[in-house]
Design an enzyme around this catalytic site. Sequence first.
Site, PDB file in Angstrom:
ATOM      1  N   ASP A 107       2.075 -23.671  97.842  1.00  0.00           N
ATOM      2  CA  ASP A 107       1.938 -22.656  98.873  1.00  0.00           C
ATOM      3  C   ASP A 107       3.307 -22.270  99.424  1.00  0.00           C
ATOM      4  O   ASP A 107       4.171 -23.124  99.637  1.00  0.00           O
ATOM      5  CB  ASP A 107       1.061 -23.224  99.994  1.00  0.00           C
ATOM      6  CG  ASP A 107       0.719 -22.211 101.056  1.00  0.00           C
ATOM      7  OD1 ASP A 107       0.059 -21.213 100.730  1.00  0.00           O
ATOM      8  OD2 ASP A 107       1.110 -22.419 102.221  1.00  0.00           O
ATOM      9  N   GLU A 131       3.357 -19.925  94.436  1.00  0.00           N
ATOM     10  CA  GLU A 131       2.959 -18.773  95.238  1.00  0.00           C
ATOM     11  C   GLU A 131       4.242 -18.259  95.882  1.00  0.00           C
ATOM     12  O   GLU A 131       4.691 -18.765  96.906  1.00  0.00           O
ATOM     13  CB  GLU A 131       1.950 -19.151  96.331  1.00  0.00           C
ATOM     14  CG  GLU A 131       1.452 -17.925  97.078  1.00  0.00           C
ATOM     15  CD  GLU A 131       1.169 -18.149  98.559  1.00  0.00           C
ATOM     16  OE1 GLU A 131       0.398 -17.369  99.135  1.00  0.00           O
ATOM     17  OE2 GLU A 131       1.744 -19.079  99.145  1.00  0.00           O
TER      18      GLU A 131
END
Length: 532
Positions: free
Chosen positions: A198, A256
């Site tokens: 993330d 990401e």
Amino acid sequence: MSTEQSTPWWRDAVIYQIYPRSFADSDGDGIGDLPGITARLDHLADLGVDAVWLSPFYPSPQADAGYDVADYRDVDPLFGRLADFDALVARAHELGIRVIVDLVPNHTSDEHPWFRAALAAGPGSPERDRYCFRDEPNEWPSIFGGSAWTQVPDGQWYLHLFDVRQPDLNWNNPEVRAEFEDVLRFWLDRGVDGFRVDVAHGLIKTWEPSHHVTPPPPAVPDGPEPMWDQDGVHEIYRSWRRVVDAYPDDRILVAEAWVDPIERMARYVRPDEMHQAFNFAYLLAPWSAAELRKVVDASLAACRVVGAPTTWVLSNHDVVRHPSRFGYADGHIPRNGIGPRDPQPDEELGLRRGRAATLLMLGLPGAAYLYQGEELGLPEHSTLPDEARQDPTWVRSGHTAVGRDGCRVPIPWSPGGPSYGFGPGERSWLPQPPSWERYARDVQRGVKTSTFELYREALRLRRVYRLGAGDLAWWPEAGPEVVAFRNGELLVVANLGATVATLPAGARVVLASGELDADGRVPTDTTVWATL
């Protein structure tokens, strides 16, 4: 889980994102959980995916739906126990499905023991150095709205690029780096096959080396901002790559990284860093033949330079579901969710384009990501009542951005019942719209024209024709409003124009996203796979 194959599995895999809160509820509390996922893994094996990616299931106060982690080595009781996670991995591997877990390294929860210790220890302490505390804030904004800085009682300020309850870690601190390498090993030892990272572009920040922080200088034109995509992140991922490479069976790292241009995204997948990076340029592309050809060319070229596979994705837990995104005839693209007071998408148009977009995406070489429920053709819940919203974006934006709840609503499994088979109880943590009954998996399974069966057949043919491992050659004869290319034995033709498209003589259609004209021509908003 053998690795005896000519191509590493991740280079052409189809990976299915599970948002645990909204996939399947086993205990009736209205929130999805790990046993619920395990019980539904047969659905994913039937669909034909290669791996699942689980959004966070760690202990968390759930200020941001689990992306505020309080303990990186356990399972939140909301979702089950570590034993339930082990059972999920074991069952997935029995079915030939790999398991990727979400890792959130940019920030922790404010309930993480480290942050509590930092507050107790005071300014200048080793505990505070694990986070980004400063004597004065700068002008950085939070992604969720408002300032990225919050003051604590002793006068210092801490950085939170997201919610106030998500303090950013200081990745210049060696203790932070060692801690996360140990977290990687903890889950690798439990059998996970990789990590989706993330905010991979956000770990390193550039500012004055002083506790008195002045506003950063203007970003270099076309260069990264001081809190995003700094060169120092790549050293971190090179060290992580060494960790995962020490394990067998091709474990992977997925970035990401919301960076632009796409050439900068490709830096995250150089041979000694990550294996894949999400292709947000493709996800954000409008329903336009010219724009799609442009982003496909740029994506393939950028990844080819570093020897990495391109990834393709249309939906995830942070964006409007693509059938609704494409459901505006005027080309409008909603960016911050769709609420009941916003212009509403055309559901029929959106589903037609959504099916065509999926068949186009799955025809491209590289790896592909699916978001739970898209195999059912689910639209956004665009009329979710304001009082049901839980996304912190809704609050921090002063109720001006409806946020991401509309794409996170629990998915329907069967017709009837209060939660359409999501769980044994009457509750679901976000309310499902009545129109979703017709999208339920059990309504669609075995129906040849259904969206579920389209996905299932597309994934089967994708393996048969080895499309993920193929190569793309454009077929310009199709016309400017058509995206058409050869990939191995298949011709992929997606008609985005206002008039019908004609297939070449001798073409044999093997799959189509919608009904073709009587003479075999391809209507508007339809994609065809054909052999020649």
